[in-house]
Design an enzyme around this catalytic site. Structure first.
Site, short mmCIF file in Angstrom:
data_model
loop_
_atom_site.label_atom_id
_atom_site.label_comp_id
_atom_site.label_asym_id
_atom_site.label_seq_id
_atom_site.Cartn_x
_atom_site.Cartn_y
_atom_site.Cartn_z
N TYR A 112 44.12 6.31 -20.95
CA TYR A 112 44.45 6.59 -19.85
C TYR A 112 45.97 6.30 -19.77
CZ TYR A 112 45.34 6.45 -14.55
OH TYR A 112 45.52 6.23 -13.39
N TRP A 114 50.24 5.99 -19.59
CA TRP A 114 51.42 6.26 -19.20
C TRP A 114 52.66 5.91 -20.51
CZ3 TRP A 114 53.81 6.53 -14.75
CH2 TRP A 114 53.12 7.34 -13.13
#
Length: 758
Positions: A112, A114
């Protein structure tokens, strides 16, 4: 590199310039044209060479000696540093073994991401492309930020993009709106940030003083922009106030019956609920006042004001990150529909103003250079926030958006570019979940909790140590991200790591297509540029772009979907069964979910501890990124994350400003440093997310751990927002707070775990 050679780059908190300081460190300065540079830029210089950098490939000792298998020693064991060939051989062998023995469904491609604002070195895209070349993986859907809305909005307005991708710019709002009714407020601290970076922080500058009357409905005064009115609401009760506002519009005939008839369906069902015809409870301001703590007269006054001019009803993403998170979004749309202003400039419904920089930005809606990921042959997936459920209970059934699905049996987790021990809930439960797979592989720049819970840790470069292309959604510029520093230690970029694995698994050519990283940057840029040039836009070739450092993105005039729909609802039908805005959805109603029926409803929730805890986004870093940087470190209290308490709540517990406190509930506990402020509602505590998870023995609970650093996700509940979306519900929980007693465990996450050379 000369210390005076400033080069362009960008990050999630905005474009900036950087240079090496000559000693392996870096100096930074804001982009010269940025009207409101992010304070998060101050975290950058201290990150690249921090003591917690992962310098060499490392393997958990128990896994290295005993082989793959479930282990509760993840997060507790020491690591053995090995050379790159050994590490890649080990990972490739396990990927090959698992896919041959159990199929690719047994591989979870977590990531996930970032990790970077870059379009090429986007770890999630890189990992998914690689896994697709070897037969696929179990995937995740949606996101932690607004995953509940991603599932709900298609049922109500036909697509999530119709709302999330086409918000009016702040300039448009300032020009046309008379009133902003902001559920969740307009927290400008979040407007530093966008997934792909922000070239110019125009949203932050505009939102700080919107030039429009603002009704800010939030338990936090800091969510109110300059000149706005603060409606100090009880957390989690926004829906009750929304319904009461709608009740006034209905009973005083202030609603737009023509718009409701022409553009909506299901208002009769919703109106019956407002009047109490369907459940015996009229949703009056007096009813709502008992629930939300806002005076009935204030609710009625606001409701009567809303139809007198152009009104924007907006709901922050935070409100849908809770149990029943669909309801404030759906009720906000219904309220805006009753005003009849959806599709008008500066009015209607907004979702995410104050949540991220891209909402309210004035850049074009434009496809950006993107690394192709290929197709995933594996059909199994989970809603992203259900990872612990999947790992702990393979084979269990769960509901999702009208489907009955089954959790796959995951034997190998491959994670790159994310930190679930920041953004997931109930971290004690997540630790148990991470103990179950046979192998956990993590690409990481630093020794975060996710790296410490891995079996194989592969050191990744930071943004400063590689080249890339950077641009965010609704941004105005594409940035040439130049390399500033040499890689620290033996770190490699994710592309190089995965190319090494691809070579060992016989798919290198398919993964790389024969290109190095710079070759991919040129390829992606020119592939993106070519159709725009054909359309008549003047864009330089790659070499000129790289030399210039940035290029302005071309304007792409386009009427947003809801504007076109309002103009001609018969020809521009929405992608809903009715083609209209669905204030009652027969589809959702048919699912039979008691926690998300077919129209917006008030769902009361049990209060399980004395204080509401709000786990919001921090003003001093992005999620957990930058927690070792100067801005984040300077915000700590006694070395721990600050928790903000109302002075009355603190006094009742014998807590003074600067006290180290124990924050606890029936799920867990953490230590934090008290800050007192009357800018929070009494009965509310605020502990931002992102302090690096630091489990240490809890002096009050023998045999159990607490987070010594102050991560609120040891306290939040790991449960889906509803059976419809299964979204993240980690924004709020209930806790109590008490002074911590000696001896206090030291914060240990600022140093690496025990390491030995192999």
């Amino acid at each position: 590199m000369s210390t005076e050679q400033w080069v362009p780059t960008t990050a999630h908190w905005g474009a900036y310039q950087a240079t090496s300081d000559g000693d392996g460190g870096v100096r930074v300065r804001p982009h010269p044209d940025d009207p409101a540079p992010s304070p998060l830029l101050g975290n950058v210089p201290g990150i690249a060479r921090h003591d917690t950098r992962v310098l060499r490939p490392a393997v958990r000792r128990g896994w290295l000696l005993g082989g793959p298998g479930p282990s509760a020693q993840r997060g507790r064991d020491e690591f053995v540093e090995v050379d790159w060939d050994t590490a890649l051989d080990l990972v490739a062998a396990q990927l090959d073994r698992v896919r041959n023995e159990s199929g690719n469904e047994a591989i979870y491609g977590g990531s996930y991401g970032w990790s970077s604002a870059g379009r090429f070195h986007h770890a999630q895209s890189q990992l998914h492309r690689f896994l697709n070349t070897i037969g696929g993986y179990t995937a995740s859907r949606n996101n932690y930020s607004f995953g509940t809305s991603q599932v709900l909005l298609p049922h109500v307005v036909g697509s999530a993009a119709a709302v999330l991708g086409y918000a009016d710019s702040w300039a448009t709002v300032r020009e046309h709106a008379d009133l902003i009714v902001a559920f969740g407020g307009l927290p400008t601290k979040n407007l530093s940030v966008s997934p792909g970076g922000v070239s110019r922080h125009t949203s932050a500058a505009a939102a700080a003083d919107p030039g429009v009357a603002v009704a800010s409905i939030s338990p936090l005064a800091d969510d109110v922009p300059a000149g706005g009115r603060w409606y100090s609401i009880e957390p989690g009760t926004d829906v009750a106030m929304q319904l009461a506002l709608a009740h006034v519009l209905l009973t005083e005939d202030l609603h737009d019956t023509e718009f409701l008839s022409r553009c909506c369906t299901g208002f009769d069902v919703f109106a019956a609920y407002l009047l109490g015809s369907s459940d015996g409870v009229p949703k009056t301001p007096e009813w709502a006042a008992e629930i939300c703590g806002i005076a009935a007269a204030d609710i009625r006054e606001l409701a009567r004001r809303m139809p007198t001019g152009r009104t924007l009803v907006t709901v922050t993403w935070s409100l849908q990150r809770t149990r029943g998170g669909e309801q404030p979004v759906w009720a906000g749309i219904a309220l805006a529909a009753m005003l009849g202003q959806i599709g008008l400039p500066g009015g209607g419904f907004g979702h995410g103003y104050g949540s991220m920089a891209e909402v309210g930005a004035d850049g074009p809606v434009l496809h950006l250079p993107t690394l192709p990921q290929g197709s995933n042959p594996v059909s199994s997936f989970i809603p992203v926030a259900r990872i612990a459920d999947m790992l702990l209970d393979p084979g269990a059934e769960f509901d999702y958006n009208g489907q009955r699905l089954t959790y796959p049996d995951i034997r190998l987790v491959h994670w790159a570019g994310g930190n679930p021990f920041h953004h997931h809930q109930d971290l004690t439960r997540l630790r148990r979940a991470f103990a179950r797979p046979e192998t956990v592989v993590v690409h990481e720049t630093h020794w975060t909790a996710t790296a410490r819970h891995a079996d194989v840790v592969l050191p990744a470069t930071t943004t400063l140590e590689r080249e890339d292309l950077g641009a965010g959604r609704r941004d105005t510029h594409l940035t040439a991200m130049h390399r500033v520093l040499d890689p620290v230690g033996e770190a490699r970029d994710d592309y190089a790591i995965l190319a090494g694995l691809a070579e060992r698994l016989g798919v290198r050519q398919r993964f790389t297509e024969g290109r190095g990283a710079r070759g991919w940057l040129e390829h992606l840029y020119e592939k993106w540029r070519a159709p725009l040039v054909q359309q008549g836009h003047d864009l330089p070739d790659f070499d000129i772009f790289w030399r210039l450092g940035e290029v302005k993105l071309p304007a792409m005039p386009e009427d947003p979907p809801l504007v076109r729909f309002r103009r001609d609802p018969e020809r521009e039908r929405l992608h809903t069964p009715s083609g209209r805005i669905e204030l009652f959805s027969e589809t959702v109603d048919s699912f039979g979910y008691e926690d998300c029926p077919g129209h917006p409803v008030w769902l009361p929730q049990e209060r399980r501890a004395p204080l509401h805890l709000i786990a919001n986004q921090p003003p001093t870093r992005l999620h957990g990124q930058g927690d070792v940087g100067a801005v984040s470190r300077d915000s700590k209290v006694a070395g721990r994350e600050p928790i903000t308490l109302h002075p009355d709540d603190a006094a009742a517990r014998g807590i003074t400003d600067g006290t180290v406190v124990r924050v606890f509930n029936d799920r867990g506990a953490c230590l934090a440093g008290a800050r007192l402020s009357d800018r929070v509602r009494p009965g509310v505590a605020v502990l931002p997310t992102g302090a690096w998870f630091d489990p240490q023995p809890d002096p009050r609970r023998p045999g159990q751990d607490l987070c010594a650093h102050g991560n609120p996700n040891v306290l939040t509940e790991d449960i889906g927002s509803s059976r419809l979306s299964q979204g993240c519900a980690g924004q709020r929980t209930h806790v109590d707070v008490e002074p911590a007693t000696e001896p206090l465990p030291e914060v240990a996450v600022r140093t690496p775990p025990p390491l030995r050379r192999g």
